[in-house]
Design a protein around this motif. Structure first.
Motif, PDB file in Angstrom:
ATOM      1  N   GLY A 235       5.078   6.918  -0.307  1.00 52.12           N
ATOM      2  CA  GLY A 235       6.007   5.803  -0.447  1.00 52.12           C
ATOM      3  C   GLY A 235       5.319   4.468  -0.241  1.00 52.12           C
ATOM      4  O   GLY A 235       4.202   4.410   0.281  1.00 52.12           O
ATOM      5  N   ASN A 236       5.974   3.420  -0.657  1.00 55.52           N
ATOM      6  CA  ASN A 236       5.404   2.087  -0.503  1.00 55.52           C
ATOM      7  C   ASN A 236       5.442   1.627   0.946  1.00 55.52           C
ATOM      8  O   ASN A 236       6.401   1.851   1.655  1.00 55.52           O
ATOM      9  CB  ASN A 236       6.175   1.075  -1.361  1.00 55.52           C
ATOM     10  N   VAL A 237       4.352   1.001   1.355  1.00 53.47           N
ATOM     11  CA  VAL A 237       4.270   0.452   2.702  1.00 53.47           C
ATOM     12  C   VAL A 237       4.001  -1.041   2.584  1.00 53.47           C
ATOM     13  O   VAL A 237       2.973  -1.458   2.059  1.00 53.47           O
ATOM     14  CB  VAL A 237       3.125   1.109   3.515  1.00 53.47           C
ATOM     15  N   LEU A 238       4.946  -1.837   3.030  1.00 49.63           N
ATOM     16  CA  LEU A 238       4.745  -3.280   3.011  1.00 49.63           C
ATOM     17  C   LEU A 238       3.793  -3.660   4.126  1.00 49.63           C
ATOM     18  O   LEU A 238       3.866  -3.122   5.231  1.00 49.63           O
ATOM     19  CB  LEU A 238       6.076  -4.012   3.201  1.00 49.63           C
TER      20      LEU A 238
ATOM     21  N   THR B 288       8.977  13.842   0.757  1.00 42.33           N
ATOM     22  CA  THR B 288       7.852  13.030   0.310  1.00 42.33           C
ATOM     23  C   THR B 288       7.869  12.928  -1.206  1.00 42.33           C
ATOM     24  O   THR B 288       8.449  13.781  -1.886  1.00 42.33           O
ATOM     25  CB  THR B 288       6.503  13.648   0.736  1.00 42.33           C
ATOM     26  N   SER B 289       7.230  11.893  -1.741  1.00 39.86           N
ATOM     27  CA  SER B 289       7.177  11.749  -3.196  1.00 39.86           C
ATOM     28  C   SER B 289       6.122  12.655  -3.796  1.00 39.86           C
ATOM     29  O   SER B 289       5.985  12.748  -5.001  1.00 39.86           O
ATOM     30  CB  SER B 289       6.900  10.292  -3.568  1.00 39.86           C
TER      31      SER B 289
ATOM     32  N   GLN C 213       0.851  -1.187   0.000  1.00 39.85           N
ATOM     33  CA  GLN C 213       0.000   0.000   0.000  1.00 39.85           C
ATOM     34  C   GLN C 213       0.885   1.235   0.000  1.00 39.85           C
ATOM     35  O   GLN C 213       2.072   1.151   0.263  1.00 39.85           O
ATOM     36  CB  GLN C 213      -0.897  -0.012   1.242  1.00 39.85           C
ATOM     37  N   THR C 214       0.278   2.360  -0.290  1.00 41.56           N
ATOM     38  CA  THR C 214       1.078   3.578  -0.295  1.00 41.56           C
ATOM     39  C   THR C 214       0.776   4.414   0.934  1.00 41.56           C
ATOM     40  O   THR C 214      -0.357   4.497   1.386  1.00 41.56           O
ATOM     41  CB  THR C 214       0.804   4.415  -1.562  1.00 41.56           C
TER      42      THR C 214
END
Ligand SMILES: [Zn+2]
Length: 63
Positions: A10-13, A52-53, A3-4
């Motif tokens: 950013g990506n969140v596992l 942040t992206s 998820q973001t």
């Protein structure tokens, strides 16, 4: 499943991030407590933060 992060983008596992459920039932996913704090406590705009992206180069244009 990836998820973001609601704040920095950013990506969140799954299992490594922070899941925050608001009173209205909205689920917010954060990659770190830093992002959670910036959004919920400091109420910062991720577009104004370079780490942040979602950062907009040169800043956001205000009309
Ligand atoms: Zn984040």
């Amino acid at each position: 499943m990836v998820q973001t992060c609601k704040f920095c983008g950013g990506n969140v596992l799954l299992g490594s991030g922070i899941i925050f459920a608001k009173n209205d039932g909205t689920i917010l996913v954060f990659c770190s407590s830093k992002c959670k704090k910036n959004m919920l406590v400091l109420k910062r705009d991720p577009r104004k933060l370079k780490w942040t992206s979602k950062y907009v180069k040169g800043g956001i244009k205000v009309r």
